[in-house]
Structures are given as C-alpha cells and as structure tokens.
Design a protein around this motif. Structure first.
Motif, PDB file in Angstrom:
ATOM      1  N   SER B 165       0.468  -1.175  -0.039  1.00 52.81           N
ATOM      2  CA  SER B 165      -0.311   0.037  -0.403  1.00 52.81           C
ATOM      3  C   SER B 165       0.900   0.988  -0.260  1.00 52.81           C
ATOM      4  N   ALA B 166      -0.324   2.551  -0.085  1.00 53.55           N
ATOM      5  CA  ALA B 166       0.690   3.770  -0.247  1.00 53.55           C
ATOM      6  C   ALA B 166       1.871   3.865  -1.771  1.00 53.55           C
ATOM      7  N   ARG B 167       1.336   5.263  -1.725  1.00 55.02           N
ATOM      8  CA  ARG B 167       2.329   5.968  -2.603  1.00 55.02           C
ATOM      9  C   ARG B 167       3.635   5.698  -3.156  1.00 55.02           C
ATOM     10  N   ILE B 168       4.511   5.789  -1.642  1.00 58.94           N
ATOM     11  CA  ILE B 168       5.534   6.064  -1.754  1.00 58.94           C
ATOM     12  C   ILE B 168       6.660   5.158  -0.165  1.00 58.94           C
ATOM     13  N   SER B 169       7.444   4.737  -0.135  1.00 61.96           N
ATOM     14  CA  SER B 169       8.142   3.654   1.003  1.00 61.96           C
ATOM     15  C   SER B 169       7.977   5.401   1.803  1.00 61.96           C
ATOM     16  N   ASP B 170       7.555   5.009   2.835  1.00 63.39           N
ATOM     17  CA  ASP B 170       7.829   5.839   4.414  1.00 63.39           C
ATOM     18  C   ASP B 170       9.473   6.114   4.341  1.00 63.39           C
ATOM     19  N   VAL B 171       9.977   6.223   4.513  1.00 70.13           N
ATOM     20  CA  VAL B 171      11.177   6.222   4.713  1.00 70.13           C
ATOM     21  C   VAL B 171      11.722   6.962   3.316  1.00 70.13           C
ATOM     22  N   LEU B 172      11.317   6.725   2.303  1.00 69.95           N
ATOM     23  CA  LEU B 172      11.421   8.108   0.930  1.00 69.95           C
ATOM     24  C   LEU B 172      11.049   9.204   1.545  1.00 69.95           C
ATOM     25  N   SER B 173       9.916   9.229   1.477  1.00 75.68           N
ATOM     26  CA  SER B 173       9.067   9.950   1.711  1.00 75.68           C
ATOM     27  C   SER B 173       9.363  11.393   2.737  1.00 75.68           C
ATOM     28  N   PHE B 174       9.768  11.201   3.452  1.00 77.24           N
ATOM     29  CA  PHE B 174      10.519  11.759   4.429  1.00 77.24           C
ATOM     30  C   PHE B 174      11.577  12.927   3.531  1.00 77.24           C
ATOM     31  N   GLY B 175      11.980  14.432   3.920  1.00 73.54           N
ATOM     32  CA  GLY B 175      12.748  14.775   2.500  1.00 73.54           C
ATOM     33  C   GLY B 175      12.292  15.130   1.371  1.00 73.54           C
ATOM     34  N   PHE B 176      11.701  14.244   1.414  1.00 71.29           N
ATOM     35  CA  PHE B 176      11.625  14.764  -0.911  1.00 71.29           C
ATOM     36  C   PHE B 176      10.490  15.009  -0.644  1.00 71.29           C
ATOM     37  N   GLU B 177      10.865  16.478  -2.166  1.00 74.76           N
ATOM     38  CA  GLU B 177      10.059  17.549  -2.114  1.00 74.76           C
ATOM     39  C   GLU B 177       8.618  17.233  -3.359  1.00 74.76           C
ATOM     40  N   PRO B 178       8.425  16.921  -3.676  1.00 74.33           N
ATOM     41  CA  PRO B 178       7.619  16.313  -4.478  1.00 74.33           C
ATOM     42  C   PRO B 178       7.506  18.043  -5.302  1.00 74.33           C
ATOM     43  N   ILE B 179       6.815  17.833  -6.902  1.00 75.37           N
ATOM     44  CA  ILE B 179       7.088  19.183  -7.758  1.00 75.37           C
ATOM     45  C   ILE B 179       5.595  19.108  -8.474  1.00 75.37           C
ATOM     46  N   THR B 180       5.012  18.270  -9.048  1.00 71.71           N
ATOM     47  CA  THR B 180       3.568  17.865  -9.423  1.00 71.71           C
ATOM     48  C   THR B 180       2.964  17.182  -8.191  1.00 71.71           C
ATOM     49  N   ASN B 181       3.083  16.069  -7.129  1.00 77.21           N
ATOM     50  CA  ASN B 181       2.816  15.692  -6.590  1.00 77.21           C
ATOM     51  C   ASN B 181       2.219  14.180  -7.361  1.00 77.21           C
ATOM     52  N   MET B 182       3.432  14.269  -8.387  1.00 77.41           N
ATOM     53  CA  MET B 182       3.392  12.576  -9.141  1.00 77.41           C
ATOM     54  C   MET B 182       4.236  11.918  -8.910  1.00 77.41           C
ATOM     55  N   TYR B 183       4.498  11.128  -7.824  1.00 77.61           N
ATOM     56  CA  TYR B 183       5.522  11.104  -7.661  1.00 77.61           C
ATOM     57  C   TYR B 183       6.548  10.001  -7.918  1.00 77.61           C
ATOM     58  N   VAL B 184       6.590   9.374  -9.389  1.00 79.04           N
ATOM     59  CA  VAL B 184       7.541   8.689 -10.243  1.00 79.04           C
ATOM     60  C   VAL B 184       7.696  10.187 -11.569  1.00 79.04           C
ATOM     61  N   LEU B 185       7.113  11.226 -11.395  1.00 81.06           N
ATOM     62  CA  LEU B 185       6.897  12.213 -12.623  1.00 81.06           C
ATOM     63  C   LEU B 185       8.010  12.812 -11.537  1.00 81.06           C
ATOM     64  N   ASP B 186       7.603  12.898 -10.772  1.00 79.39           N
ATOM     65  CA  ASP B 186       8.416  14.010  -9.781  1.00 79.39           C
ATOM     66  C   ASP B 186       9.699  13.937  -9.260  1.00 79.39           C
ATOM     67  N   GLY B 187      10.251  11.962  -9.570  1.00 79.08           N
ATOM     68  CA  GLY B 187      11.231  11.318  -9.014  1.00 79.08           C
ATOM     69  C   GLY B 187      12.120  11.750 -10.770  1.00 79.08           C
ATOM     70  N   LEU B 188      11.513  11.722 -11.834  1.00 78.23           N
ATOM     71  CA  LEU B 188      12.141  12.067 -12.514  1.00 78.23           C
ATOM     72  C   LEU B 188      12.821  12.935 -12.742  1.00 78.23           C
ATOM     73  N   LEU B 189      11.655  14.140 -12.559  1.00 79.54           N
ATOM     74  CA  LEU B 189      12.466  16.065 -12.463  1.00 79.54           C
ATOM     75  C   LEU B 189      13.084  16.017 -11.553  1.00 79.54           C
ATOM     76  N   ARG B 190      13.425  15.387 -11.005  1.00 77.63           N
ATOM     77  CA  ARG B 190      14.400  15.463  -9.720  1.00 77.63           C
ATOM     78  C   ARG B 190      15.399  14.691  -9.475  1.00 77.63           C
ATOM     79  N   PHE B 191      15.817  13.430 -11.127  1.00 78.88           N
ATOM     80  CA  PHE B 191      16.693  12.836 -10.747  1.00 78.88           C
ATOM     81  C   PHE B 191      17.269  11.550 -10.116  1.00 78.88           C
ATOM     82  N   ASN B 192      15.491  11.514  -9.638  1.00 79.66           N
ATOM     83  CA  ASN B 192      15.950  10.980  -8.155  1.00 79.66           C
ATOM     84  C   ASN B 192      15.779   9.364  -8.792  1.00 79.66           C
TER      85      ASN B 192
END
Lengths: 532, 336
Positions: B165-192
């Motif tokens: 469940s959930a959209r992203i692991s709890d550990v990763l959600s800390f400190g990751f700053e979303p841009i669009t709130n679509m995590y896959v896209l945000d990961g790409l945009l942040r090169f993460n």
C-alpha cells in the motif's frame, strides 16, 4: 522558499529525516481512520484519542496495562473528605512543544476550553465530552462548580456534588492538556485541525497531518520523562480496510495495529505468520441490543413497549451460541453493562436471560402477540471493538427471533445518520456499544442508560436515575457495589439495552516490535515501544 | 477545427453548471448533519445549532448555492470543514495521486488489451482467440477488491516483490520534495532514480487492479472492431498486393479499427478518475476518490462539491480530447 518550507512541513521534520537516515526506526502504525480533531477535550472517537495520547499528557495517567491511576502532569490529586473538592498539585518545569510553560494557569485555561460555555467562541471549537461525564457545561447543571488557580502549581476543582473518582476521569484520553498559547494562536475554532495541528507536553510532537493519508509525529526531545519516548518518531497511517491493514502488517509495511478491532476471522492468518503476533486488548466494553420502549412506533403500536415482549426477545436470542460462534474465547456474554473487570458491581445473585424459544412464544402469546409481530432491527455499518462486524450478528439474531414468530427487517445506514437516529429515538431496535473510559461502573451506566439517554429508547425510570446519582456520590466501594447491584437488577427486569457481549478486541503487531503493553482503555501512549 | 473546439468548450459551461446544481442538491440530500458529524457522537443540540449557523447551513438553500457558485467564479472553492485547509490545497495533493494511478492503469489496459484483442481477431475462432477472450471475460468480471487482495497476498506477503500500500515508501517520503505530487514524474524531474523506482513499484499492483476491467473491455472492443475491419475489401486488396501480415494488421487494419476503441478508452479513463475509490481504499492510495468518499462521511460539503465537480470536468475534457483525436486516426473526419 515558501514552497520548500511547506513541503518540508508536510513531509516531515529534519530530525525525523535524520532518524530515518540513521536507520533508527519510527513506529509505523496502521490506524482504522484519521482523527476527528487533535483538540483535546473535544472528541470522543478512538482514532482521535490514540493520536492525542501521543501528543498530550493528562493530569494523571493509567499504569500501563491497567486501570490504576498514577501521577502524570499532576504529582497528586487529593480530594477533601466528601470528594466535593479536589486539589491537583502540578509538576514543575514542564514545557509545551511550542516552548511555553505548563502551570496552573494553563490547566485552568484547558478546563475553560472544555467546559466554560459562557465564552463566545466556545461552541465554535467543537463539542466537549464534558456534559457526558459532568452532566452539563458551566452555565448549565454541571457537576463541576468551579476551577481555581491556587498558586502557580496548584489547581482546585470544586464540585457541586461528591465525585469520588475525579482523578480517574482526568486520566482518560479525552483530557490532554494543550498549550494555551497554541490554542490562542490558531484560534479556538481552528485549533486541532490539519491546518493548525496541536501542541501538548506529550512524548511526541505532531509535525504534519496529511488528511486521508497519515500523521507524522516526532519524538519530543525535551520530554519530562527522561529517556523517553524510545522511538524517534511515529507515522500513523490511515488504512480503513481491515484486511488491507493486516496485509500491510504481514508485508512489513506497518509495525502495529493498536486501535479499532480486527475481525476475528483474520486471526488464523495472523497466527500462521511467524513475523506477526496477535494481541488482545483486555476487554473493557459492551455490545448491546437496544429496544425502544415508546408506546407508538411509525404510527403503530410498538410491541416492544411491553416488558413481556422484550423478555420474549431476550429469551429467543441464543446469546451464548452467538458469542461462542462469532467471538470464540475472546468474548463473554452476561446480563450486565459493565465488563467483567467490574464484576464487583454485579448483583450478588448473578443471572442471565435463558435461551428458551418455547418460553418466548408463551410470553408473546401472553402479551397479545400469539402470531408474533414484525420489527426493525438496525445494525451498525462500521467496525467497533465490541461488534467488529455487526451484520452477521444481526442476521443470526433475526434468525433466532424468526423462530418464535418475530419477523425482523434488518436495516443499516451511514454511520453519521445512524448515530443521529439513535439519539433521536428513531430506531425500534438497534445494535450499539461502548468502550469504557475509566474503571467505574458509572462510566458504563450514565452514558448508556442515564437521564441523557431517555430519548434514545423511551426509557425513563426516576428510581434508577436516583440510584445512579447516589452511586456516583458514594465514596466506598462497598456502598457502590450495593447501589450498582440494585441498578443491575432493575435493568435486568426492564430490558432496555440487553448486553450481548463483552469482547477482547483483536489487535496485532510485528514480531520485531517491543514494549507495547495494551491496556483495557482503548489506547495508550507508545513511549516504551521500539521497532528492531 | 478551432471553431468546433471553441464551440465544444463553450458547451462545457452549461454542462458544468448543471453538474454543480446536481452535486449541490445531492450533497444536501445525504442523510446526516455536517455539524453533528463534525462535533462528534455526543454533541448537544445547542452546539449543533451554533455550528450550523456558523457554517451558514441555516441559510436558505438557494442562498447557499449562489454563494458557492460565486466562490467558484472567484476561484475560491471554500475551506474544508474538516481540515480547515483550503479545498484547492487538498485538491493539489489528492488529484495528482489519482491522475498518476489512472494513467498507469490505462497504460496497463492499453498495453495488454489492444495486443490481446488483435491476437484474438487475427486468430479468430482458434484456441488463442478463446483463451484471449476468456482472459478478457475474467478481467471484466473480477471484483477489484478480490483481485487487489489476491495480488497483495502473492506479491506483497508471500514474495515481497511489491509494497502492499501507499504511494511511496515511508523512508523515502521524508525529505523528498514533490513538484507535481505525481511521485514517478517528480522522481524523474528531480533526477532521483530511487524515488522513480520506488514509485513504480508502488504503482504496479493498484494500476493492475484498477486497469483490469478497462483492459478487458478494450480487448473485447479491439477484437470485434478488428474482425470487422479485417473482413473489408481494402484489407483483401492489401494482402493481394503481397503485403506482409504485420504491415496489413498494424498499418492498415489497426488504425481503422481504433475509432470505437478510442471512444471506450475515453469513457474508461473518465471512469478510472472517478471510480478508483475501491482501489484507493485497498491500497491506501490517498487520491481524489477516497477524498470525496471521506468528504461524504464527514459531510464536508465544500470537499464533496469541489471533488465531484473536478472529476466531472476531467470527464468531459477527456471526452472532448477523444472526440478531437478521431481525426488523427481517420483523416476523413472533419470538424465543423
């Protein structure tokens, strides 16, 4: 920059990030839902109380796993001889999460926030639990007379009539002490929402509340209990579906399910998995079948107004078989509203309704219903510790009643509307229950059968209400036992809310979690809990 | 084309106006009082009345409606009764979650459904056809709840391949700053790459659960459309010219067979956006469906009204895009 700050606020604090990075683990909790509010004294639901237990301390607390009171923010709570005046001596040097100081003025501010309805902003901040326990707000007929600051670390609560267990009341999860500065800053009507959050003196500091998803809490590094809490933080995730919560636990996504109750049919899967453990909270609840006694219902004569008919219903339902099949060893049935831990308040000659369909048929015939009658039975649409799944229970009761000629139409509706209709007395018969707040029978009788509930069931027995009043004022256990014994005997005959079950709610945790001692009162601060 | 587009856009106004009236009326028809829900199970009548007055719920319904419409016109959707957060703020977090899930579900539906449909059509009345259509039948009949729980059991509890469940692991959600709130896209945009991979892992099971029914419908629609197209003269001509099977199918047949499929895709996508409540509940996916669902339970009128209005808006916009896309597949279609 503002966006960055907002995102950080939403996603967690620096300390929690660091904790996660260092692999010390925050506790991930699977909660059945999100709190109604984080404002203390303004809620009564289990989801709110659980989170508030982490944020706030109360004047007193319960020893882990028990209903025994121990000091917390108050070092002592001393009543006068007849328990009409209580002096609370407070702990010094305690700070709220926002840095302001805890003192007697803060305690008085909180009491006013819960109780003083003469202030213009009072009702905007939500409904207080106070009238349920103290019969009214400040301007109405309240059992509390006044709350006065004696000195910087002493508060006196004066009662209008004796109140022997006031210390227990202020140990319950309702009455966390909040920061007056934080309430004033947020505004009374906004305090405790996802927008403004909350500030207490408790073991965890609330950092963010993403509605519908999670609440993030960080360990309070300045907590007055040195070395606690043991976990660096807590993530309270809202997972409404019980099977989804269990799947998350078994997959290692969450560490514990400390609130609500899992359906007992999830127990085999939990027991079969070596990575998780079933946990049973000590039973401190009652699930009951209420029968409305008003003379007319939906424009027709109400058969349940007749005591013989109610007794026929009680005799037709095989409570024992019902509890055995749905709860197994984790539920017991008897005829009394308080749970077994308060069996000292039961009458000397304990008895229960005997399952006897033939006797039920005779009673119906005697009451003028030889061919039975039709009635509505409403079951709860939500899971509660006493009725984790009300529908199949209702179906079984309907089958039993059908066997003696009582044709039952089963009904349910949205939870909010359900409670509204219970309060308004719109149900002919319904299922509901109660989890205790503190270990006094009054907490099971007054909210369920006291004067304030007359509209729910049409039951109005001045003799019983007088007994309840007298029992509350009684200062010795022997006197209380005698009076509550009489109360129980009257209720056994009157059959208003027939107790069906006292259950032990099923909870669960990861095997890697340590230090959790579930108490009987619904939830507890997780200050000793660690996750390996 | 432009005139057609503008005309359709203008046509949206009365549609949305109608929806706003319906939603406003329906929300108020839900039994239960928002003030009482807000105040809890033990609220006194006095407290309820005061809160109702404070929220304006004691005003005439028409007055409440025009106040609401006036707010929308100013871009103010109100403040959530429950969270006291502006509805637009919650919407910015909830809608992208559902949008991301719906796109993933639709990708799954298209990538599986179209090849399955083509395969069944090309191998019509063979065992392959029967198997493909049996898969489609099972897919369309599969309760989302059951499929979700089975997948969780197999892939989260037993094999621990995908998170339950959930959209992203709890550990990763800390400190990751979303841009669009679509995590896959945000990961790409942040090169993460970690966030991208983690987000994808979290997406797989909910996307399959949500996309299975559209996949089955698309497969069946593709098959029937392809069967019809493959029997037409120009296909026979193409084959007579000696074109290889692959060219005949992918270049000549598929394009013409796509029109009814596109219509289904459009309708399904709108449905995914609004009908993901079950999937969101099973996978604790905090999206627009569960937002509206919670809003209904909390009698949070501003949330329910705005949520349904947004979903309706997306639904009609998606279908407008579908209508406009017909020309891409069939140049004979002209918009006047």
């Amino acid at each position: 920059m503002k966006k960055v700050a907002m995102a950080l606020t939403l996603l967690g604090s620096g300390a929690l990030i660091a904790a996660v990075a260092q692999s010390s683990k925050p506790i991930v909790v699977g909660s059945v839902g999100q709190p109604v509010s984080l404002a203390s004294g303004k809620i009564s639901d289990g989801n709110s109380i659980f989170v508030q237990q982490q944020i706030y301390d109360r004047l007193l607390d319960f020893k882990p796993g028990t209903t025994e009171v121990m000091p917390a923010l108050a070092l002592s709570a001393r009543p006068n001889k007849d328990a009409t005046s209580w002096l609370f001596t407070l702990r010094g040097g305690v700070k709220f999460h926002d840095g302001s100081s805890f003192d007697a003025a803060a305690v008085k501010f909180n009491f006013d926030y819960w109780w003083d309805d003469s202030r213009a902003t009072f009702f905007k901040s939500g409904n207080s639990i106070v009238p349920d326990i103290f019969e009214g707000y400040k301007t109405s007929k309240s059992l509390i007379k006044s709350v006065d600051v004696v000195n910087n670390l002493q508060v006196r609560v004066t009662m209008n009539s004796p109140f022997a267990n006031l210390d227990e009341v202020f140990a319950t999860g309702y009455f966390g002490i909040a920061s007056p500065t934080a309430i004033k800053k947020a505004g009374e009507d906004k305090y405790g929402t996802a927008n403004t959050l909350a500030s207490g003196t408790g073991p965890f500091v609330v950092k963010s509340w993403q509605t519908g998803d999670r609440i993030l809490l960080e360990a309070n590094k300045s907590y007055w209990k040195k070395g606690l809490p043991k976990a660096p933080g807590m993530i309270v995730r809202f997972i409404s579906d019980a099977s989804a919560r269990v799947a998350d636990l078994r997959a290692g996504n969450i560490d514990m399910i400390p609130t609500g109750a899992l359906p007992y049919d999830t127990l085999p899967a939990i027991k079969a998995d070596p990575n998780v453990k079933a946990v049973f909270r000590p039973g401190f609840n009652v699930g009951y079948l209420a029968m409305n006694q008003v003379a007319e219902f939906n424009g027709a004569k109400n058969p349940l107004a007749n005591q013989k008919v109610r007794l026929a219903v009680a005799s037709a339902i095989n409570k024992k078989a019902l509890v055995e099949s749905f709860y197994g060893e984790y539920g017991v049935t008897n005829a009394y509203l308080p749970p077994l831990t308060m069996s000292w308040s039961y009458p000397k000659n304990q008895k229960d309704y005997v399952f006897n369909p033939e006797a039920a048929k005779k009673l119906l015939a005697d009451a003028g219903y030889p061919n039975g009658f039709s009635m509505e039975l409403w079951y709860m649409p939500v899971s509660r510790p006493y009725f984790p799944n009300a529908k199949p229970l209702a179906e079984t009761m309907a089958k039993d009643l059908g066997a003696v000629g009582i044709k039952v139409e089963l009904k349910s509706k949205d939870w909010g509307a359900y409670l509204d209709d219970v309060d308004a007395g719109k149900f002919q018969a319904y299922m509901l229950g109660w989890t205790g707040d503190y270990a006094d029978p009054d907490n099971f009788y007054t909210p369920l059968i006291g004067p304030g509930t007359s509209k729910e069931t049409g039951y109005n027995n001045p003799k019983l209400f007088a007994l309840l009043d007298e029992a509350r004022k009684a200062t010795t256990k022997a006197k209380k036992a005698e009076l509550y014994g009489q109360v129980a005997e009257i209720l056994f005959e009157d059959i208003v809310k027939m107790p069906i079950v006292h259950s032990r709610p099923l909870l669960a945790q990861r095997a890697a979690l340590e230090g959790w001692v579930p108490g009987p009162l619904g939830s507890e601060p997780l200050i000793d809990v660690t996750v390996k | 084309m432009t005139a057609y587009f503008l005309r359709r856009l203008l046509g949206l106004i009365p549609v949305l106006f109608g929806i706003s009236i319906l939603v406003f009326a329906f929300v108020r028809a839900i039994p239960g009082d928002p003030a009482r829900v807000m105040l809890g199970e033990r609220a006194t009548e006095e407290a309820v009345l005061k809160i109702r007055a404070d929220m304006g719920l004691d005003r005439p319904v028409l007055e409440q409606y025009f106040k609401y419409i006036g707010g929308i016109a100013r871009g103010d959707l109100g403040t959530s009764i429950f969270s006291q957060i502006p509805v637009t703020e919650d919407m910015k977090r909830r809608f992208p979650a559902t949008f991301e899930l719906s796109i993933a579900a639709m990708l799954f539906a298209l990538l599986v459904g179209i090849p399955l449909g083509i395969l069944a059509a090309v191998r019509r009345n063979t065992m392959v056809d029967n198997v493909a259509m049996a898969v489609a039948l099972i897919g369309v009949s599969m309760p989302v709840f059951w499929l979700g729980m089975i997948m969780k059991y197999l892939f989260s509890i037993q094999t621990k391949i995908f998170p339950p469940s959930a959209r992203i692991s709890d550990v990763l959600s800390f400190g990751f700053e979303p841009i669009t709130n679509m995590y896959v896209l945000d990961g790409l945009l942040r090169f993460n790459a970690t966030v991208v991979w983690d987000g994808l892992l979290h997406l797989v099971m909910p996307a399959i659960a949500l996309g299975t029914i559209p996949m089955a419908i698309i497969a069946r629609m593709t098959r029937s459309s392809m069967v019809e197209v493959l029997s037409q003269d120009y296909i026979r001509t193409a084959r007579a010219k000696g074109l290889v099977q692959r060219t005949v199918i992918w270049k000549h047949a598929l394009r013409n067979a796509m029109l009814p499929v596109i219509t289904v895709v459009g309708l399904s996508f709108g449905g995914l956006l609004s009908g993901a409540v079950l999937t969101e509940t099973i996978f604790a996916w905090s999206g627009i469906g569960s937002w509206i669902y919670e809003g209904i339970f909390q009698r949070d009128y501003p949330v329910v009204q705005s949520g349904v209005l947004l979903v309706s808006l997306v639904f009609v916009v998606v279908n407008l895009i579908v209508d406009l896309s017909y020309a891409l597949f069939d140049p004979r279609i002209q918009y006047r």
